[in-house]
Design an enzyme around this catalytic site. Structure first.
Site, PDB file in Angstrom:
ATOM      1  N   VAL A 184      -4.321  -1.101  -3.594  1.00  0.00           N
ATOM      2  CA  VAL A 184      -5.662  -0.557  -3.360  1.00  0.00           C
ATOM      3  C   VAL A 184      -6.546  -1.524  -2.576  1.00  0.00           C
ATOM      4  CG1 VAL A 184      -7.621   0.515  -4.490  1.00  0.00           C
ATOM      5  CG2 VAL A 184      -5.404   0.632  -5.549  1.00  0.00           C
ATOM      6  N   HIS A 316     -14.302   2.144 -13.870  1.00  0.00           N
ATOM      7  CA  HIS A 316     -14.690   3.321 -14.666  1.00  0.00           C
ATOM      8  C   HIS A 316     -13.901   3.406 -15.970  1.00  0.00           C
ATOM      9  CE1 HIS A 316     -12.139   4.577 -11.227  1.00  0.00           C
ATOM     10  NE2 HIS A 316     -11.474   5.311 -12.106  1.00  0.00           N
ATOM     11  N   HIS A 440     -20.315  26.903  -2.414  1.00  0.00           N
ATOM     12  CA  HIS A 440     -19.791  27.141  -1.063  1.00  0.00           C
ATOM     13  C   HIS A 440     -20.855  26.803  -0.045  1.00  0.00           C
ATOM     14  CE1 HIS A 440     -17.491  29.001   2.135  1.00  0.00           C
ATOM     15  NE2 HIS A 440     -18.624  29.561   2.535  1.00  0.00           N
TER      16      HIS A 440
HETATM   17  P1  NAI Z   1      -2.235  -3.498  -6.652  1.00  0.00           P
HETATM   18  O1  NAI Z   1      -1.425  -3.696  -7.861  1.00  0.00           O
HETATM   19  O2  NAI Z   1      -2.940  -2.223  -6.412  1.00  0.00           O
HETATM   20  O3  NAI Z   1      -1.320  -3.774  -5.346  1.00  0.00           O
HETATM   21  C1  NAI Z   1      -0.651  -4.974  -5.127  1.00  0.00           C
HETATM   22  C2  NAI Z   1       0.493  -4.718  -4.184  1.00  0.00           C
HETATM   23  O4  NAI Z   1       1.051  -5.966  -3.792  1.00  0.00           O
HETATM   24  C3  NAI Z   1       1.632  -3.923  -4.835  1.00  0.00           C
HETATM   25  O5  NAI Z   1       1.904  -2.801  -4.032  1.00  0.00           O
HETATM   26  C4  NAI Z   1       2.788  -4.934  -4.843  1.00  0.00           C
HETATM   27  O6  NAI Z   1       4.040  -4.334  -4.644  1.00  0.00           O
HETATM   28  C5  NAI Z   1       2.448  -5.846  -3.685  1.00  0.00           C
HETATM   29  N1  NAI Z   1       3.029  -7.186  -3.767  1.00  0.00           N
HETATM   30  C6  NAI Z   1       3.131  -7.968  -4.863  1.00  0.00           C
HETATM   31  N2  NAI Z   1       3.702  -9.151  -4.523  1.00  0.00           N
HETATM   32  C7  NAI Z   1       3.944  -9.117  -3.189  1.00  0.00           C
HETATM   33  C8  NAI Z   1       4.512 -10.031  -2.250  1.00  0.00           C
HETATM   34  N3  NAI Z   1       4.899 -11.235  -2.621  1.00  0.00           N
HETATM   35  N4  NAI Z   1       4.630  -9.643  -0.950  1.00  0.00           N
HETATM   36  C9  NAI Z   1       4.203  -8.418  -0.557  1.00  0.00           C
HETATM   37  N5  NAI Z   1       3.662  -7.509  -1.411  1.00  0.00           N
HETATM   38  C10 NAI Z   1       3.522  -7.862  -2.703  1.00  0.00           C
HETATM   39  O7  NAI Z   1      -3.252  -4.720  -6.632  1.00  0.00           O
HETATM   40  P2  NAI Z   1      -4.564  -4.972  -5.773  1.00  0.00           P
HETATM   41  O8  NAI Z   1      -4.564  -4.162  -4.532  1.00  0.00           O
HETATM   42  O9  NAI Z   1      -4.636  -6.450  -5.651  1.00  0.00           O
HETATM   43  O10 NAI Z   1      -5.702  -4.411  -6.697  1.00  0.00           O
HETATM   44  C11 NAI Z   1      -5.932  -5.018  -7.964  1.00  0.00           C
HETATM   45  C12 NAI Z   1      -6.586  -4.100  -8.946  1.00  0.00           C
HETATM   46  O11 NAI Z   1      -7.905  -3.793  -8.576  1.00  0.00           O
HETATM   47  C13 NAI Z   1      -5.819  -2.819  -9.124  1.00  0.00           C
HETATM   48  O12 NAI Z   1      -5.614  -2.641 -10.495  1.00  0.00           O
HETATM   49  C14 NAI Z   1      -6.744  -1.787  -8.576  1.00  0.00           C
HETATM   50  O13 NAI Z   1      -6.643  -0.582  -9.314  1.00  0.00           O
HETATM   51  C15 NAI Z   1      -8.117  -2.414  -8.696  1.00  0.00           C
HETATM   52  N6  NAI Z   1      -8.955  -1.960  -7.592  1.00  0.00           N
HETATM   53  C16 NAI Z   1      -9.365  -0.685  -7.571  1.00  0.00           C
HETATM   54  C17 NAI Z   1     -10.107  -0.208  -6.514  1.00  0.00           C
HETATM   55  C18 NAI Z   1     -10.488   1.221  -6.471  1.00  0.00           C
HETATM   56  O14 NAI Z   1     -10.457   1.879  -7.498  1.00  0.00           O
HETATM   57  N7  NAI Z   1     -10.850   1.771  -5.331  1.00  0.00           N
HETATM   58  C19 NAI Z   1     -10.501  -1.058  -5.391  1.00  0.00           C
HETATM   59  C20 NAI Z   1      -9.971  -2.370  -5.510  1.00  0.00           C
HETATM   60  C21 NAI Z   1      -9.246  -2.779  -6.581  1.00  0.00           C
END
Ligand code: NAI
Length: 454
Positions: A184, A316, A440
């Site tokens: 994300v 949330h 609508h």
């Molecule tokens: P994430 O868990 O969403 O994504 C991390 C990604 O990095 C995964 O797809 C994983 O496979 C990849 N990855 C891990 N190690 C790697 C490597 N060595 N090389 C390449 N890829 C690798 O974590 P993210 O994006 O850091 O977000 C963290 C948290 O913050 C999440 O739980 C997310 O739900 C929350 N968040 C939510 C938002 C929203 O609701 N819009 C916005 C920003 C964050």
């Protein structure tokens, strides 16, 4: 002695403090950084501010022409965008502080540590003083995972590598940005920097971007971003970082791409170290505080809400978990329905979803039926999204006549998805949903249309 001590003033902490104070509790809330936590200061709100500027710039630069609007010169002033972001954050932080003050919540700006049980509750030490409370709520959030990839630590120290913390302070736009992790955070920020004319490459370890996103949603998002110029390397593990590049494995070969900045977005981990959990023997699992349905830990009257319990790292969810914690303290039965928590990726177009994906529903053995409609079924979408290729997909359980999941790609999806969450939370049968009136013309009508096609 107070009724409740809250550790951390992010979404879980400040909302729990508010709800508890509204119910008549005396509350002390400790925060070592800024009220509002990661969400307000270096997460949700900063990224939405940046993405809004990116969207306006996209319109000014080229998309506007699709609607008969031309501008002769368009420029994105990144420094201004960051300044505006700071202004928005300051206003919201001050709003939360004012609310807490009005409710007579004492905010102590110190790094607090649990020091053990007291005669009638728990002790917390901070800034050379000790506080005592009948109940504790741990809401200390999470921090970016820093993987042990050679060069990452050095890169963080030199400023070459950024996490969500540093990226929102970036003074100048990079020319070549490599995003490690296509989840994300990675996708939202890749979207901003791509719109801001930076050359963006995303390196993702898994085969698909977007983690647990429905596969069709992930594929559409990727295709749209490839068209906009983002390069994706999926199924690629980063092996090292050097002063000016990122090296990863792709199909058995080692590949290095140059970068002048790297964004590290490979996930987050709960912040539980140095809290003094061991003084109460609070159970943890996989680095997160273990909680039951009511957010209570193994120690009665000690709760953990938000990212720190590792259940669903979303602001949330943190709000709901905070409310469930306080309700339990008040003796009111409550629980979070994790199946009905919407997720949104605020890219352009937006992605929003709630409940099961088609794959997860099939894996769980539901009798799955799906319907997938192009967003063009919505007149409002057609009016506002020239050339848009979004869709709405509904995952339905035929046997029990229940909606299992709704997945949308297309702008406005973030504002609509709560309604889809309600259909799942309320477990409404199709005939009941068909009685709802959707305004609508709105993009939300796509849900009504899809329901009729099940
Ligand atoms: P994430 O868990 O969403 O994504 C991390 C990604 O990095 C995964 O797809 C994983 O496979 C990849 N990855 C891990 N190690 C790697 C490597 N060595 N090389 C390449 N890829 C690798 O974590 P993210 O994006 O850091 O977000 C963290 C948290 O913050 C999440 O739980 C997310 O739900 C929350 N968040 C939510 C938002 C929203 O609701 N819009 C916005 C920003 C964050």
């Amino acid at each position: 002695m107070v009724d409740l001590i809250v550790l951390g003033a992010g979404p879980a902490g400040y909302l729990a403090a508010e709800r508890a104070a509204q119910a008549g509790f005396s509350v002390v809330c400790f925060e070592k950084k800024s009220v509002g936590g990661v969400c307000l200061n270096e997460g949700c709100i900063p990224s939405k501010t940046l993405l809004n500027s990116a969207k306006i710039y996209d319109y000014a630069k080229h998309d506007g022409q699709k609607y008969g609007v031309s501008t002769s010169e368009a420029a994105l002033d990144h420094a201004f965008v960051i300044k505006r972001k700071d202004k928005v954050v300051r206003a919201l932080v001050s709003g939360v502080e004012t609310t807490l003050k009005k409710l007579k919540v004492e905010i102590v700006r110190e790094d607090a540590k649990i020091t053990g049980k007291s005669a009638s509750g728990f002790n917390v030490a901070a800034g050379g003083q000790t506080w005592e409370a009948g109940r504790l709520l741990i809401a200390t959030g999470s921090q970016a995972v820093v993987p042990p990839i050679p060069g990452v630590k050095e890169g963080l120290a030199s400023g070459f590598v950024m996490t969500n913390r540093e990226v929102f302070q970036l003074a100048e736009l990079p020319h070549e940005l490599v995003v490690i992790g296509g989840g994300v955070i990675g996708l939202e920020l890749a979207s901003y920097f791509n719109s801001a004319d930076c050359h963006v490459t995303v390196v993702e370890m898994l085969e698909d971007i977007g983690g647990s996103l429905d596969k069709e949603v992930a594929a559409l998002l990727r295709g749209n971003y490839e068209k906009k110029g983002i390069t994706f390397h999926t199924g690629c593990k980063v092996t090292s970082l050097s002063a000016n590049g990122v090296t990863f494995q792709e199909g058995g070969n080692s590949k290095t791409i140059s970068a002048d900045k790297v964004l590290l977005s490979v996930g987050r981990r709960p912040s539980i170290e140095s809290l003094g959990l061991e003084t109460l023997d609070v159970y943890t699992q996989c680095g997160a505080i273990l909680t039951g349905e009511s957010m209570q830990t193994n120690i009665p009257n000690v709760y953990a809400a938000g990212d720190v319990n590792g259940r669903s790292m979303l602001a949330h969810t943190a709000y709901r978990e905070a409310e469930v914690s306080v309700n339990h303290m008040l003796g009111k039965p409550d629980r979070v329905n994790y199946n009905a928590i919407p997720g949104v990726i605020y890219t352009n177009p937006e992605v929003a979803f709630v409940g099961e994906s088609e794959d997860s529903a099939r894996q769980k053995g539901f009798s799955v039926k799906t319907v997938k409609l192009p967003m063009q079924y919505s007149g409002r979408y057609m009016a506002e999204n020239e050339g848009g290729n979004g869709f709405c997909k509904v995952v339905y359980d035929k046997k029990n006549d229940r909606i299992l999941g709704i997945h949308m790609v297309g702008n406005s999806a973030s504002e609509i998805i709560y309604g889809a969450g309600m259909l799942i939370e309320m477990q409404l049968p199709l005939e009941k949903i068909k009685q709802f009136v959707f305004p609508h013309p709105t993009v939300s009508e796509i849900i009504r249309e899809a329901i009729y096609q099940l």
